[in-house]
Design a protein around this motif. Structure first.
Motif, PDB file in Angstrom:
ATOM      1  N   ARG A   1     -22.663  28.516 -11.874  1.00  0.00           N
ATOM      2  CA  ARG A   1     -24.084  28.192 -11.972  1.00  0.00           C
ATOM      3  C   ARG A   1     -24.317  26.779 -11.441  1.00  0.00           C
ATOM      4  NH1 ARG A   1     -27.009  28.666 -17.780  1.00  0.00           N
ATOM      5  NH2 ARG A   1     -28.744  27.283 -17.363  1.00  0.00           N
ATOM      6  N   HIS A   2     -25.361  26.596 -10.630  1.00  0.00           N
ATOM      7  CA  HIS A   2     -25.721  25.275 -10.105  1.00  0.00           C
ATOM      8  C   HIS A   2     -26.425  24.489 -11.213  1.00  0.00           C
ATOM      9  CE1 HIS A   2     -24.820  26.444  -5.969  1.00  0.00           C
ATOM     10  NE2 HIS A   2     -25.459  27.578  -6.210  1.00  0.00           N
ATOM     11  N   LEU A   3     -25.771  23.492 -11.759  1.00  0.00           N
ATOM     12  CA  LEU A   3     -26.309  22.743 -12.886  1.00  0.00           C
ATOM     13  C   LEU A   3     -26.971  21.428 -12.486  1.00  0.00           C
ATOM     14  CD1 LEU A   3     -23.388  23.295 -15.403  1.00  0.00           C
ATOM     15  CD2 LEU A   3     -25.621  24.408 -15.400  1.00  0.00           C
ATOM     16  N   GLY A   4     -26.738  20.961 -11.270  1.00  0.00           N
ATOM     17  CA  GLY A   4     -27.301  19.674 -10.854  1.00  0.00           C
ATOM     18  C   GLY A   4     -28.817  19.636 -10.968  1.00  0.00           C
ATOM     19  N   GLY A   5     -29.474  20.684 -10.517  1.00  0.00           N
ATOM     20  CA  GLY A   5     -30.930  20.739 -10.586  1.00  0.00           C
ATOM     21  C   GLY A   5     -31.448  20.779 -12.015  1.00  0.00           C
ATOM     22  N   GLU A   6     -30.692  21.414 -12.898  1.00  0.00           N
ATOM     23  CA  GLU A   6     -31.104  21.498 -14.295  1.00  0.00           C
ATOM     24  C   GLU A   6     -30.954  20.171 -15.026  1.00  0.00           C
ATOM     25  OE1 GLU A   6     -29.232  24.751 -16.323  1.00  0.00           O
ATOM     26  OE2 GLU A   6     -29.543  26.103 -14.625  1.00  0.00           O
ATOM     27  N   LEU A   7     -30.179  19.258 -14.465  1.00  0.00           N
ATOM     28  CA  LEU A   7     -29.960  17.967 -15.103  1.00  0.00           C
ATOM     29  C   LEU A   7     -30.952  16.897 -14.665  1.00  0.00           C
ATOM     30  CD1 LEU A   7     -26.062  17.877 -14.970  1.00  0.00           C
ATOM     31  CD2 LEU A   7     -27.514  18.390 -16.930  1.00  0.00           C
TER      32      LEU A   7
ATOM     33  N   GLU B   1     -17.639  27.565 -15.320  1.00  0.00           N
ATOM     34  CA  GLU B   1     -18.836  28.405 -15.314  1.00  0.00           C
ATOM     35  C   GLU B   1     -19.989  27.757 -14.557  1.00  0.00           C
ATOM     36  OE1 GLU B   1     -19.702  28.952 -19.415  1.00  0.00           O
ATOM     37  OE2 GLU B   1     -17.921  30.152 -19.792  1.00  0.00           O
ATOM     38  N   GLY B   2     -19.883  26.476 -14.290  1.00  0.00           N
ATOM     39  CA  GLY B   2     -20.948  25.756 -13.612  1.00  0.00           C
ATOM     40  C   GLY B   2     -20.401  24.691 -12.703  1.00  0.00           C
ATOM     41  N   SER B   3     -21.273  24.205 -11.817  1.00  0.00           N
ATOM     42  CA  SER B   3     -20.907  23.103 -10.927  1.00  0.00           C
ATOM     43  C   SER B   3     -22.087  22.144 -10.867  1.00  0.00           C
ATOM     44  CB  SER B   3     -20.570  23.617  -9.531  1.00  0.00           C
ATOM     45  OG  SER B   3     -21.717  24.134  -8.909  1.00  0.00           O
ATOM     46  N   LEU B   4     -21.800  20.909 -10.525  1.00  0.00           N
ATOM     47  CA  LEU B   4     -22.854  19.893 -10.471  1.00  0.00           C
ATOM     48  C   LEU B   4     -23.532  19.851  -9.098  1.00  0.00           C
ATOM     49  CD1 LEU B   4     -21.192  17.036 -12.527  1.00  0.00           C
ATOM     50  CD2 LEU B   4     -22.938  18.661 -13.255  1.00  0.00           C
ATOM     51  N   THR B   5     -23.783  21.002  -8.533  1.00  0.00           N
ATOM     52  CA  THR B   5     -24.465  21.101  -7.243  1.00  0.00           C
ATOM     53  C   THR B   5     -25.955  21.326  -7.463  1.00  0.00           C
ATOM     54  OG1 THR B   5     -23.989  23.464  -7.176  1.00  0.00           O
ATOM     55  CG2 THR B   5     -22.419  22.003  -6.076  1.00  0.00           C
ATOM     56  N   PHE B   6     -26.719  21.122  -6.407  1.00  0.00           N
ATOM     57  CA  PHE B   6     -28.171  21.204  -6.487  1.00  0.00           C
ATOM     58  C   PHE B   6     -28.710  22.393  -5.687  1.00  0.00           C
ATOM     59  CE2 PHE B   6     -27.124  16.913  -7.513  1.00  0.00           C
ATOM     60  CZ  PHE B   6     -28.037  16.560  -8.494  1.00  0.00           C
ATOM     61  N   GLY B   7     -28.043  23.511  -5.725  1.00  0.00           N
ATOM     62  CA  GLY B   7     -28.438  24.666  -4.933  1.00  0.00           C
ATOM     63  C   GLY B   7     -29.732  25.320  -5.365  1.00  0.00           C
ATOM     64  N   ASN B   8     -30.194  25.050  -6.565  1.00  0.00           N
ATOM     65  CA  ASN B   8     -31.379  25.741  -7.055  1.00  0.00           C
ATOM     66  C   ASN B   8     -32.560  24.812  -7.342  1.00  0.00           C
ATOM     67  OD1 ASN B   8     -30.198  24.457  -9.211  1.00  0.00           O
ATOM     68  ND2 ASN B   8     -30.477  26.133 -10.642  1.00  0.00           N
ATOM     69  N   VAL B   9     -32.596  23.656  -6.720  1.00  0.00           N
ATOM     70  CA  VAL B   9     -33.684  22.722  -7.002  1.00  0.00           C
ATOM     71  C   VAL B   9     -35.004  23.258  -6.482  1.00  0.00           C
ATOM     72  CG1 VAL B   9     -34.564  20.397  -6.586  1.00  0.00           C
ATOM     73  CG2 VAL B   9     -32.161  20.731  -7.091  1.00  0.00           C
ATOM     74  N   VAL B  10     -35.062  23.695  -5.245  1.00  0.00           N
ATOM     75  CA  VAL B  10     -36.287  24.263  -4.676  1.00  0.00           C
ATOM     76  C   VAL B  10     -35.926  25.622  -4.073  1.00  0.00           C
ATOM     77  CG1 VAL B  10     -38.123  23.979  -2.983  1.00  0.00           C
ATOM     78  CG2 VAL B  10     -37.211  21.984  -4.160  1.00  0.00           C
ATOM     79  N   THR B  11     -36.650  26.629  -4.507  1.00  0.00           N
ATOM     80  CA  THR B  11     -36.405  27.981  -4.013  1.00  0.00           C
ATOM     81  C   THR B  11     -37.726  28.610  -3.579  1.00  0.00           C
ATOM     82  OG1 THR B  11     -36.729  29.008  -6.178  1.00  0.00           O
ATOM     83  CG2 THR B  11     -34.481  28.273  -5.635  1.00  0.00           C
ATOM     84  N   TYR B  12     -37.630  29.770  -2.975  1.00  0.00           N
ATOM     85  CA  TYR B  12     -38.829  30.518  -2.592  1.00  0.00           C
ATOM     86  C   TYR B  12     -39.673  30.840  -3.826  1.00  0.00           C
ATOM     87  CZ  TYR B  12     -41.860  34.272  -1.115  1.00  0.00           C
ATOM     88  OH  TYR B  12     -42.970  35.045  -0.899  1.00  0.00           O
ATOM     89  N   GLU B  13     -39.016  31.080  -4.926  1.00  0.00           N
ATOM     90  CA  GLU B  13     -39.721  31.389  -6.181  1.00  0.00           C
ATOM     91  C   GLU B  13     -40.655  30.233  -6.582  1.00  0.00           C
ATOM     92  OE1 GLU B  13     -40.475  33.932  -9.495  1.00  0.00           O
ATOM     93  OE2 GLU B  13     -39.559  34.268  -7.546  1.00  0.00           O
TER      94      GLU B  13
ATOM     95  N   GLY C   1     -46.140  28.843  -7.622  1.00  0.00           N
ATOM     96  CA  GLY C   1     -47.021  27.686  -7.690  1.00  0.00           C
ATOM     97  C   GLY C   1     -46.410  26.469  -8.352  1.00  0.00           C
ATOM     98  N   ARG C   2     -45.113  26.488  -8.615  1.00  0.00           N
ATOM     99  CA  ARG C   2     -44.475  25.329  -9.259  1.00  0.00           C
ATOM    100  C   ARG C   2     -44.632  24.059  -8.435  1.00  0.00           C
ATOM    101  NH1 ARG C   2     -38.971  28.370 -10.636  1.00  0.00           N
ATOM    102  NH2 ARG C   2     -39.756  29.712 -12.273  1.00  0.00           N
ATOM    103  N   LEU C   3     -44.471  24.179  -7.129  1.00  0.00           N
ATOM    104  CA  LEU C   3     -44.616  22.986  -6.287  1.00  0.00           C
ATOM    105  C   LEU C   3     -46.061  22.491  -6.302  1.00  0.00           C
ATOM    106  CD1 LEU C   3     -42.287  23.784  -3.260  1.00  0.00           C
ATOM    107  CD2 LEU C   3     -41.884  22.275  -5.193  1.00  0.00           C
ATOM    108  N   GLY C   4     -47.008  23.413  -6.365  1.00  0.00           N
ATOM    109  CA  GLY C   4     -48.413  23.019  -6.485  1.00  0.00           C
ATOM    110  C   GLY C   4     -48.673  22.255  -7.762  1.00  0.00           C
ATOM    111  N   LEU C   5     -48.033  22.668  -8.847  1.00  0.00           N
ATOM    112  CA  LEU C   5     -48.184  21.952 -10.119  1.00  0.00           C
ATOM    113  C   LEU C   5     -47.556  20.566 -10.052  1.00  0.00           C
ATOM    114  CD1 LEU C   5     -47.579  24.809 -12.694  1.00  0.00           C
ATOM    115  CD2 LEU C   5     -49.727  23.733 -12.062  1.00  0.00           C
ATOM    116  N   ILE C   6     -46.444  20.446  -9.356  1.00  0.00           N
ATOM    117  CA  ILE C   6     -45.825  19.125  -9.197  1.00  0.00           C
ATOM    118  C   ILE C   6     -46.756  18.210  -8.406  1.00  0.00           C
ATOM    119  CG2 ILE C   6     -43.933  17.894  -8.050  1.00  0.00           C
ATOM    120  CD1 ILE C   6     -42.125  20.235  -8.839  1.00  0.00           C
TER     121      ILE C   6
END
Length: 170
Positions: A10-16, A70-82, A87-92
């Motif tokens: 799991r990419h944990l960098g973005g969650e941190l 089970e996880g890595s400190l990578t940022f693969g999930n910071v910005v996605t199509y989802e 509208g998450r980026l719009g809220l930001i």
């Protein structure tokens, strides 16, 4: 717990990111209350302490996942199509805009614009009339409670100045 070799870590960098920013904000907040009354300091340190404790627990859990593979400190999930689709980026963008404009526009107008744009983004720009009415009621309620009734030190803008003149001069 058994590690599934077919499942990538799991990419944990973005969650941190948010917990790390919460720690920085809390430490900054602590630095601003040294000269406040002791009751305010107690409240601030209590709330800040709880936030810091939760962040430490989150960091420990993330490090435990990394240690188990089970996880890595990578940022693969910071910005996605989802993020774009929901509208998450719009809220930001609306949140950053609110912080940027509140001093110039004042609390009430900036709050109205923030609520209006946020609700429009979340509703995918449907129900504009209902969103406008709801945003106006909430912004006016915020003005009535925080500025008019409690006289807080929220930023004053054109609306607040106009309402002050109207209320003083009838």
């Amino acid at each position: 717990m058994k590690i599934d070799p077919d499942r990538p870590p799991r990419h944990l960098g973005g969650e941190l990111i948010i917990p790390a920013l919460a720690v920085v904000f809390t430490l900054y907040f602590f630095s601003t209350i040294w000269n406040s009354p002791w009751t305010a300091q107690v409240s601030a340190f209590s709330l800040g302490g709880v936030l810091l404790l939760l962040c430490v627990i989150f960091f420990a859990k993330a490090l435990g996942m990394v240690a188990k593979g089970e996880g890595s400190l990578t940022f693969g999930n910071v910005v996605t199509y989802e993020d774009l689709r929901t509208g998450r980026l719009g809220l930001i963008v609306t949140t950053v805009g609110y912080c940027w404009l509140i001093d110039d526009l004042g609390f009430t107008l900036a709050t109205f614009l923030f609520l209006w744009l946020s609700m429009l983004v979340l509703s995918r720009f449907r129900g504009v009339g209902r969103v406008t009415l709801t945003s106006a009621i909430m912004a006016l309620g915020g003005w009535a409670i925080f500025i008019w009734a409690f006289d807080t030190r929220f930023p004053r803008g054109w609306f607040e100045a106009t309402m002050e003149a109207v209320l003083k001069n009838g």
